[in-house]
Write a protein that holds these residues in place. Structure first.
Motif, PDB file in Angstrom:
ATOM      1  N   SER A   1       0.792  -1.225   0.000  1.00 12.77           N
ATOM      2  CA  SER A   1       0.000   0.000   0.000  1.00 12.77           C
ATOM      3  C   SER A   1       0.822   1.271   0.000  1.00 12.77           C
ATOM      4  O   SER A   1       0.507   2.215  -0.721  1.00 12.77           O
ATOM      5  CB  SER A   1      -0.946   0.002   1.201  1.00 12.77           C
ATOM      6  OG  SER A   1      -0.206  -0.141   2.390  1.00 12.77           O
TER       7      SER A   1
ATOM      8  N   ALA B   1       0.327   3.804  -3.053  1.00 10.74           N
ATOM      9  CA  ALA B   1      -0.300   5.082  -2.715  1.00 10.74           C
ATOM     10  C   ALA B   1       0.617   6.247  -3.073  1.00 10.74           C
ATOM     11  O   ALA B   1       0.168   7.291  -3.554  1.00 10.74           O
ATOM     12  CB  ALA B   1      -0.648   5.116  -1.225  1.00 10.74           C
TER      13      ALA B   1
ATOM     14  N   CYS C   1      -4.981  -2.429   1.529  1.00 15.33           N
ATOM     15  CA  CYS C   1      -4.303  -1.774   0.417  1.00 15.33           C
ATOM     16  C   CYS C   1      -5.320  -1.269  -0.613  1.00 15.33           C
ATOM     17  O   CYS C   1      -5.198  -0.155  -1.126  1.00 15.33           O
ATOM     18  CB  CYS C   1      -3.327  -2.742  -0.239  1.00 15.33           C
ATOM     19  SG  CYS C   1      -2.483  -2.071  -1.683  1.00 15.33           S
TER      20      CYS C   1
ATOM     21  N   GLU D   1      -7.032   1.896   0.469  1.00 14.91           N
ATOM     22  CA  GLU D   1      -6.190   3.072   0.265  1.00 14.91           C
ATOM     23  C   GLU D   1      -6.107   3.448  -1.207  1.00 14.91           C
ATOM     24  O   GLU D   1      -5.968   4.618  -1.560  1.00 14.91           O
ATOM     25  CB  GLU D   1      -4.785   2.807   0.821  1.00 14.91           C
ATOM     26  CG  GLU D   1      -4.755   2.666   2.338  1.00 14.91           C
ATOM     27  CD  GLU D   1      -3.335   2.476   2.858  1.00 14.91           C
ATOM     28  OE1 GLU D   1      -2.392   2.585   2.043  1.00 14.91           O
ATOM     29  OE2 GLU D   1      -3.169   2.226   4.058  1.00 14.91           O
ATOM     30  N   LEU D   2      -6.177   2.450  -2.070  1.00 16.99           N
ATOM     31  CA  LEU D   2      -6.101   2.697  -3.506  1.00 16.99           C
ATOM     32  C   LEU D   2      -7.326   3.443  -4.037  1.00 16.99           C
ATOM     33  O   LEU D   2      -7.207   4.260  -4.951  1.00 16.99           O
ATOM     34  CB  LEU D   2      -5.997   1.371  -4.265  1.00 16.99           C
ATOM     35  CG  LEU D   2      -4.626   0.730  -4.412  1.00 16.99           C
ATOM     36  CD1 LEU D   2      -4.772  -0.615  -5.093  1.00 16.99           C
ATOM     37  CD2 LEU D   2      -3.713   1.626  -5.203  1.00 16.99           C
TER      38      LEU D   2
ATOM     39  N   GLY E   1      -7.107   7.320  -3.917  1.00 14.86           N
ATOM     40  CA  GLY E   1      -6.047   7.823  -4.788  1.00 14.86           C
ATOM     41  C   GLY E   1      -6.344   7.624  -6.255  1.00 14.86           C
ATOM     42  O   GLY E   1      -6.078   8.507  -7.085  1.00 14.86           O
ATOM     43  N   SER E   2      -6.904   6.470  -6.615  1.00 16.77           N
ATOM     44  CA  SER E   2      -7.210   6.206  -8.020  1.00 16.77           C
ATOM     45  C   SER E   2      -8.327   7.112  -8.528  1.00 16.77           C
ATOM     46  O   SER E   2      -8.316   7.527  -9.694  1.00 16.77           O
ATOM     47  CB  SER E   2      -7.602   4.732  -8.213  1.00 16.77           C
ATOM     48  OG  SER E   2      -8.770   4.416  -7.479  1.00 16.77           O
TER      49      SER E   2
END
Length: 304
Positions: free
Chosen positions: A66, A70, A273, A276-277, A280-281
């Motif tokens: 992650s 990230a 993970c 968290e993605l 951001g994505s």
């Protein structure tokens, strides 16, 4: 690439620190190399910095989960924020409005990248559901359900690997873009701006390929561990677990519990993970769309 051109930028330069008002001399607009600082517009230097950061992240080959992924998303988002600042400059808009076919190619490149990240978001959502299903199966010791979830997780991983290959293709396309105008001539300022767009697209594509590939590898690794824990060569996963429950020796039962506990831990790490993605994505996807919209607006104003 843009670094092959001498750079003499006609953008508004940094204000002189001298208190005496005077017309800028010719030396104030001297040609410069990529490696040396100059009095060019600070947005250009800022964008160069982010391009280097994105390329460095993509080339280092993100190893762990992650934190590295990230960080890669954050670098790409920062790059497109800086690119948006450049495209907001009237001088850059004027230069790009005459770029002609090059602008069309940039529009196509950023469309491909936005599509890739849109598909990535869909794959991440599907992968998150598959991981959640696998976790539930592990906690309930449901072998058949776990085997089904692992198969779905592998399909999601294959889709991510396909997206990584598509992103690598996008990384090749921008590097082949021509920055020559219709008459075969291009000014240094236009070469600077067009070259930065080219480098931004190429760096984004390389980082995207690394990002998608990393997530696909993580998914495949966890799916492999989960499959090995509940499957055998000739029988279904459920039969394996049922047999495990019928074992009389407590040592084997403890080993089975430890194995399933390790699988659950790996799945939980992957789930964290993915969470968290997601944020951001989403930011990167929006940044790519905004970059393309800015280019499209410049192109449309030139047409009309």
């Amino acid at each position: 690439m843009a670094r092959n051109f001498a750079r003499s930028i006609s953008f508004p330069l940094s204000p002189s620190r001298s208190s005496k008002p005077r017309a800028p001399s010719a030396s104030a607009y001297h040609a410069r190399s990529v490696s040396l600082p100059c009095r060019s517009h600070p947005i250009l230097a800022h964008l160069h910095t982010h391009i280097r950061a994105v390329r460095a992240w993509a080339q280092q080959g993100p190893a762990s989960a992650s934190a590295s992924v990230a960080a890669g998303l954050a670098h790409v988002d920062a790059l497109h924020a800086a690119l948006g600042d450049l495209l907001d400059l009237p001088e850059a808009q004027a230069l790009l409005s005459g770029a002609g076919a090059s602008t069309d190619r940039f529009l196509d490149a950023f469309l491909r990248l936005a599509d890739a990240h849109g598909c990535f978001q869909e794959s991440v959502v599907a992968l998150k559901q598959d991981v959640a299903e696998a976790l539930t199966a592990v906690r309930r010791r449901d072998g058949a359900r776990l085997a089904s979830a692992v198969r779905a997780q592998r399909r999601a991983g294959k889709e991510l690997a396909r997206l990584a290959a598509a992103a690598r293709e996008c990384a090749v396309r921008p590097s082949r873009l021509s920055i020559l105008g219709s008459g075969g001539q291009v000014g240094a300022a236009e070469a600077e701006v067009t070259g930065l767009l080219m480098e931004s697209a190429a760096a984004t594509a390389s980082a995207s390929a690394a990002l998608f590939g990393t997530v696909a590898a993580m998914s495949a690794s966890v799916a492999s561990v989960a499959a090995e824990s509940c499957s055998c060569k000739r029988t279904a996963a459920l039969v394996c677990l049922v047999k495990a429950k019928k074992k009389s020796r407590s040592g084997e039962q403890v080993e089975e519990e430890e194995t399933m506990g390790a699988v659950a831990e790996r799945l939980e790490e992957l789930e964290e993970c993915i969470e968290e993605l997601e944020a951001g994505s989403e930011k990167v996807f929006r940044s790519l769309v905004q970059t393309r919209v800015a280019l499209l607006n410049i192109h449309t104003l030139h047409i009309f």
